[in-house]
Design a protein around this motif. Structure first.
Motif, mmCIF file in Angstrom:
data_model
loop_
_atom_site.group_PDB
_atom_site.id
_atom_site.type_symbol
_atom_site.label_atom_id
_atom_site.label_comp_id
_atom_site.label_asym_id
_atom_site.label_seq_id
_atom_site.Cartn_x
_atom_site.Cartn_y
_atom_site.Cartn_z
ATOM 1 N N THR A 224 0.835 -1.202 0.000
ATOM 2 C CA THR A 224 0.000 0.000 0.000
ATOM 3 C C THR A 224 0.869 1.251 0.000
ATOM 4 N N GLU A 225 0.357 2.276 -0.646
ATOM 5 C CA GLU A 225 1.031 3.561 -0.717
ATOM 6 C C GLU A 225 -0.064 4.627 -0.788
ATOM 7 N N LEU A 226 -0.076 5.560 0.172
ATOM 8 C CA LEU A 226 -1.162 6.530 0.261
ATOM 9 C C LEU A 226 -0.619 7.916 0.568
ATOM 10 N N HIS A 250 2.737 11.056 3.680
ATOM 11 C CA HIS A 250 2.866 9.873 2.830
ATOM 12 C C HIS A 250 3.007 8.629 3.702
ATOM 13 N N PHE A 251 2.332 7.563 3.281
ATOM 14 C CA PHE A 251 2.344 6.316 4.046
ATOM 15 C C PHE A 251 2.598 5.168 3.070
ATOM 16 N N GLN A 349 6.017 3.520 -5.960
ATOM 17 C CA GLN A 349 5.283 3.610 -7.223
ATOM 18 C C GLN A 349 4.753 5.019 -7.508
ATOM 19 N N ASN A 350 4.759 5.876 -6.477
ATOM 20 C CA ASN A 350 4.199 7.232 -6.605
ATOM 21 C C ASN A 350 2.743 7.186 -7.064
ATOM 22 N N GLU A 351 2.005 6.239 -6.529
ATOM 23 C CA GLU A 351 0.574 6.076 -6.801
ATOM 24 C C GLU A 351 -0.141 5.948 -5.462
ATOM 25 N N ASN A 352 -1.459 6.038 -5.499
ATOM 26 C CA ASN A 352 -2.267 5.791 -4.315
ATOM 27 C C ASN A 352 -3.008 4.476 -4.499
ATOM 28 N N TYR A 353 -2.692 3.497 -3.668
ATOM 29 C CA TYR A 353 -3.283 2.174 -3.856
ATOM 30 C C TYR A 353 -3.207 1.363 -2.563
ATOM 31 N N ILE A 354 -4.067 0.365 -2.487
ATOM 32 C CA ILE A 354 -3.997 -0.686 -1.474
ATOM 33 C C ILE A 354 -4.182 -1.999 -2.209
ATOM 34 N N PHE A 355 -3.252 -2.911 -2.045
ATOM 35 C CA PHE A 355 -3.327 -4.215 -2.695
ATOM 36 C C PHE A 355 -3.224 -5.290 -1.616
ATOM 37 N N VAL A 356 -4.275 -6.111 -1.480
ATOM 38 C CA VAL A 356 -4.298 -7.187 -0.489
ATOM 39 C C VAL A 356 -4.543 -8.505 -1.210
#
Length: 409
Positions: A224-226, A250-251, A349-356
């Motif tokens: 995840t990157e937010l 940023h997280f 990735q410099n994107e906003n995403y959560i992947f589980v």
């Protein structure tokens, strides 16, 4: 004469098809005015999609034969299935509380159905089965994951000045999720595909396939990157002040799962009353993780963590229940790492995403679920959330099988 008869039969057939599968009542009579999230399912479109997929899979034509011919189906339960089925969340209630309201056409049939489904009577006209509650309110049935808002919902429906039009929330999709704030409404469409469910913004399109493919190839459990906006949206479900007051900009987190043996030590006494130590072992699921937090003011961020008692004397971040871990400070913020196994951050990735990604180790956590619920969860491959500008996208990807999703459950 025969031609006229054929034309008449064909006309009646077309009219019947139209009214059964296409004609819809587009008025939402039973959605209270204090609704802040509304989910709608187009029942007739779902039925058409189901029949279409069923026609292409002859192996499913006979269906599943019931062992008991006296089992009452939902279609014969005494309730009227609306053309658009609403599921809503009421403002100022817990996020876990969701409700729906349907009309009752035959109360006695409905009571028989509840008895057969093993609902137990909890109070006056209130019934419960597991985590599902319902109440018979005149010619209505209010259903929910809680019974706390039943009275407010009933009063709100009765006092409502006008009904919501369906067209304000759904536009041709199988379903929709709408976020309502005063006079503003933000709609997202729901589409049920062969192997996935997509929830996306109706106003704008974007393609996250490249990012999903890259994340899927990493084989980990969580990526995840937010940014601050997305982090604020996420934490608002749990705490309205953390994201803003902590100055986090940023997280990023990476995590994996591992099954480990945990030693349990207990003490007892032998026949001579001497204390003896007993050891037993159990299997536990332990996550390994690395979390990077960037802040516009790291000192203030640490003060917020200290105030909330999220940092203990051992320099561990206690807001994460899976310990031990350690906090490492740097110029831009913090890194939190589990210490039992070192795990490295994936590339930014410099994107906003959560992947589980679904993991077989999680199956031990599904003991309280029904067989159908277990089948759905075990069939899930991954969940993805993505955001770019004002566009939001959620994908629930299921493992590929011979049958499409609509015929699996």
């Amino acid at each position: 004469m025969k031609k006229k008869l054929i034309v008449l039969v064909a006309f009646l057939f077309v009219i019947t098809i139209y009214f059964v599968f296409y004609h819809k009542d587009k008025t939402l009579k039973f959605v209270p005015e204090n609704t802040d999230v509304l989910v709608l399912i187009d029942v007739k479109k779902y039925t058409r999609q189901y029949i279409s997929k069923l026609a292409m899979h002859p192996s499913q034509w006979l269906g599943k034969k019931s062992k008991n011919k006296n089992v009452i189906s939902i279609q014969k339960s005494g309730v009227k299935i609306p053309d658009f089925l609403p599921v809503f969340h009421v403002r100022n209630t817990k996020f876990s509380e969701w409700y729906s309201v349907v009309e009752i056409e035959d109360e006695q049939k409905f009571l028989n159905y509840l008895k057969q489904q093993k609902f137990t009577k909890k109070g006056k006209n209130i019934f419960q089965k597991d985590q599902l509650f319902l109440t018979i309110d005149g010619e209505k049935c209010i259903i929910g994951t809680s019974d706390l808002a039943f009275k407010d919902i009933s009063n709100s429906i009765v006092s409502k000045k006008e009904n919501y039009p369906v067209t304000s929330f759904i536009n041709g999709s199988l379903g929709s999720i709408s976020f309502i704030s005063g006079s503003r409404t933000r709609n997202f469409s729901i589409e049920l595909n062969a192997d996935d469910i997509e929830i996306k913004d109706e106003l704008y399109g974007n393609d996250f396939n490249k990012l999903i493919s890259k994340l899927y190839s990493k084989k980990g459990f969580l990526e995840t990157e937010l940014d601050s906006k997305n982090l604020r949206n996420l934490t608002s479900f749990f705490s309205k002040t953390v994201a803003d007051s902590s100055q986090i900009t940023h997280f990023k987190a990476t995590a994996d799962l591992e099954e480990m043996s945990d030693t349990i030590i207990t003490y007892g006494y032998d026949d001579n009353f001497n204390e003896i130590e007993k050891k037993s072992f159990q299997k536990i699921i332990q996550p390994h993780y690395a979390i990077a937090i960037q802040s516009s003011d790291p000192q203030k961020t640490e003060q917020v963590f200290q105030h909330k008692k999220w940092i203990n004397a051992q320099n561990q971040f206690t807001a994460i229940p899976f310990q031990p871990n350690i906090i490492e400070r740097n110029k831009t913020g913090f890194t939190i790492r589990s210490t039992r196994k070192v795990i490295q951050h994936s590339s930014k990735q410099n994107e906003n995403y959560i992947f589980v990604r679904n993991n077989a180790l999680l199956s031990s956590s599904f003991k309280s679920l029904t067989a159908t619920e277990k089948k759905m969860i075990l069939g899930l491959d991954y969940i993805f959330y993505g955001n770019k500008a004002e566009y939001y996208y959620v994908k629930l990807q299921f493992k590929k099988e011979d049958l499409p999703l609509i015929l699996r459950w």
